[in-house]
Design a protein around this motif. Structure first.
Motif, PDB file in Angstrom:
ATOM      1  N   MET A   1       0.855  -1.172   0.000  1.00  0.00           N
ATOM      2  CA  MET A   1       0.000   0.000   0.000  1.00  0.00           C
ATOM      3  C   MET A   1       0.902   1.236   0.000  1.00  0.00           C
ATOM      4  SD  MET A   1      -3.074   0.853   2.680  1.00  0.00           S
ATOM      5  CE  MET A   1      -3.768  -0.758   2.400  1.00  0.00           C
ATOM      6  N   LYS A   2       0.593   2.143  -0.898  1.00  0.00           N
ATOM      7  CA  LYS A   2       1.392   3.351  -1.007  1.00  0.00           C
ATOM      8  C   LYS A   2       0.454   4.553  -1.100  1.00  0.00           C
ATOM      9  CE  LYS A   2       5.127   5.332  -3.715  1.00  0.00           C
ATOM     10  NZ  LYS A   2       5.932   5.229  -4.923  1.00  0.00           N
ATOM     11  N   ARG A   3       0.859   5.648  -0.450  1.00  0.00           N
ATOM     12  CA  ARG A   3       0.030   6.856  -0.474  1.00  0.00           C
ATOM     13  C   ARG A   3       0.358   7.678  -1.716  1.00  0.00           C
ATOM     14  NH1 ARG A   3       0.328   9.499   4.741  1.00  0.00           N
ATOM     15  NH2 ARG A   3       2.489   9.808   4.199  1.00  0.00           N
ATOM     16  N   TYR A   4      -0.704   8.155  -2.350  1.00  0.00           N
ATOM     17  CA  TYR A   4      -0.624   9.085  -3.464  1.00  0.00           C
ATOM     18  C   TYR A   4      -1.535  10.256  -3.135  1.00  0.00           C
ATOM     19  CZ  TYR A   4       1.680   5.501  -6.254  1.00  0.00           C
ATOM     20  OH  TYR A   4       2.570   4.580  -6.730  1.00  0.00           O
TER      21      TYR A   4
ATOM     22  N   TYR B   1      -9.181   3.966  -2.789  1.00  0.00           N
ATOM     23  CA  TYR B   1      -8.108   3.082  -3.232  1.00  0.00           C
ATOM     24  C   TYR B   1      -8.188   2.878  -4.741  1.00  0.00           C
ATOM     25  CZ  TYR B   1      -7.715   1.638   1.667  1.00  0.00           C
ATOM     26  OH  TYR B   1      -7.550   1.627   3.026  1.00  0.00           O
TER      27      TYR B   1
ATOM     28  N   ASP C   1       4.112  10.855  -3.700  1.00  0.00           N
ATOM     29  CA  ASP C   1       4.497  11.688  -2.560  1.00  0.00           C
ATOM     30  C   ASP C   1       5.591  12.697  -2.924  1.00  0.00           C
ATOM     31  OD1 ASP C   1       4.049  12.186   0.269  1.00  0.00           O
ATOM     32  OD2 ASP C   1       6.089  11.426   0.562  1.00  0.00           O
TER      33      ASP C   1
ATOM     34  N   GLU D   1      -5.724  12.622  -0.145  1.00  0.00           N
ATOM     35  CA  GLU D   1      -5.010  11.351  -0.164  1.00  0.00           C
ATOM     36  C   GLU D   1      -5.813  10.275  -0.884  1.00  0.00           C
ATOM     37  OE1 GLU D   1      -4.109  10.300   3.872  1.00  0.00           O
ATOM     38  OE2 GLU D   1      -2.542  11.830   4.036  1.00  0.00           O
TER      39      GLU D   1
ATOM     40  N   TYR E   1      -4.885   5.879  -1.987  1.00  0.00           N
ATOM     41  CA  TYR E   1      -3.895   4.821  -1.765  1.00  0.00           C
ATOM     42  C   TYR E   1      -3.969   3.780  -2.867  1.00  0.00           C
ATOM     43  CZ  TYR E   1      -3.488   6.835   2.858  1.00  0.00           C
ATOM     44  OH  TYR E   1      -3.277   7.705   3.893  1.00  0.00           O
ATOM     45  N   SER E   2      -2.808   3.226  -3.198  1.00  0.00           N
ATOM     46  CA  SER E   2      -2.759   2.137  -4.169  1.00  0.00           C
ATOM     47  C   SER E   2      -2.850   0.798  -3.432  1.00  0.00           C
ATOM     48  CB  SER E   2      -1.463   2.193  -4.977  1.00  0.00           C
ATOM     49  OG  SER E   2      -0.344   1.964  -4.142  1.00  0.00           O
TER      50      SER E   2
ATOM     51  N   PRO F   1      -5.579   2.091   5.899  1.00  0.00           N
ATOM     52  CA  PRO F   1      -4.260   2.215   5.250  1.00  0.00           C
ATOM     53  C   PRO F   1      -3.120   1.823   6.185  1.00  0.00           C
ATOM     54  CG  PRO F   1      -5.584   4.176   4.869  1.00  0.00           C
ATOM     55  CD  PRO F   1      -6.319   3.347   5.872  1.00  0.00           C
TER      56      PRO F   1
ATOM     57  N   LEU G   1       0.990   1.974   5.982  1.00  0.00           N
ATOM     58  CA  LEU G   1       2.138   2.445   5.198  1.00  0.00           C
ATOM     59  C   LEU G   1       3.433   1.875   5.710  1.00  0.00           C
ATOM     60  CD1 LEU G   1       1.152   6.167   4.715  1.00  0.00           C
ATOM     61  CD2 LEU G   1       0.853   4.271   3.151  1.00  0.00           C
TER      62      LEU G   1
END
Length: 195
Positions: free
Chosen positions: A1-4, A126, A151, A169, A171-172, A193, A195
């Protein structure tokens, strides 16, 4: 999981809003940023309301769902990716010096939980990102008008002091995380989420 981060505009008072000369049905196939179609050549915009030119202006009838970006934003992204095949200059009926662009042909990914995208319920938004993919600096969601950055790009954009640009925000999810989300979703539980 990555934040975008998604970025868009807000309907601030006195910000320019524009309207095309063509009807919705004539431009529908080119409205989404994932579309491979540019706006028809004969498309011309006129200013409907507002006085302030900002780095993001919106389409009067679809605001804030459809927006146009300034030359400053295009130049910024041109430092990190080729923008020549994903934005085109729009024309105005008025004689103005500002240049704005319509996005199209952006790399796009599927939104996992579309009901949460417009209305924030108990879960963040997501999108599914296949395990082996690295998205470009700027991308979108399939059949949605939003721009997404990672990010690093988010931090660089914040340093540019772009006007009327707002972030949220998203998330992938990779394949395993997406499978976990489906199980929790079936149980009416949110995926939190990590991270």
């Amino acid at each position: 999981m990555k934040r975008y981060y998604t970025f868009s505009n807000a309907l601030k008072r006195n910000v320019i809003q524009i309207k095309p000369n063509l009807k919705y049905v004539d431009i529908e196939s080119s409205l989404y940023y994932s579309s491979t179609y540019k706006l028809p050549e004969e498309t011309v915009f006129r200013i409907i309301k507002g006085k302030n030119w900002t780095d993001i202006i919106s389409n009067y009838e679809y605001a804030p769902a459809l927006f146009y970006i300034s030359e400053r934003i295009v130049n910024f992204f041109s430092l990190y990716m080729d923008m020549s095949n994903c934005c085109h200059l729009i024309n105005f009926t008025e004689n103005i010096s500002e240049k704005y662009y319509k996005l199209y042909n952006l790399q796009h990914y599927e939104l996992v939980n579309p009901h949460n995208f417009c209305e924030k319920y108990d879960e963040v938004s997501y999108f599914y990102l296949p395990d082996d993919e690295n998205p470009p600096s700027l991308f979108t969601l399939t059949d949605r008008n939003c721009c997404i950055v990672d990010d690093i790009t988010f931090k660089l954009m914040n340093n540019q002091n772009f006007s009327n640009v707002y972030f949220d925000e998203i998330y992938s999810l990779n394949k395993a995380e997406y499978e976990e989300w489906k199980i929790l979703h079936a149980q009416h539980k949110p995926l939190i989420p990590r991270l």
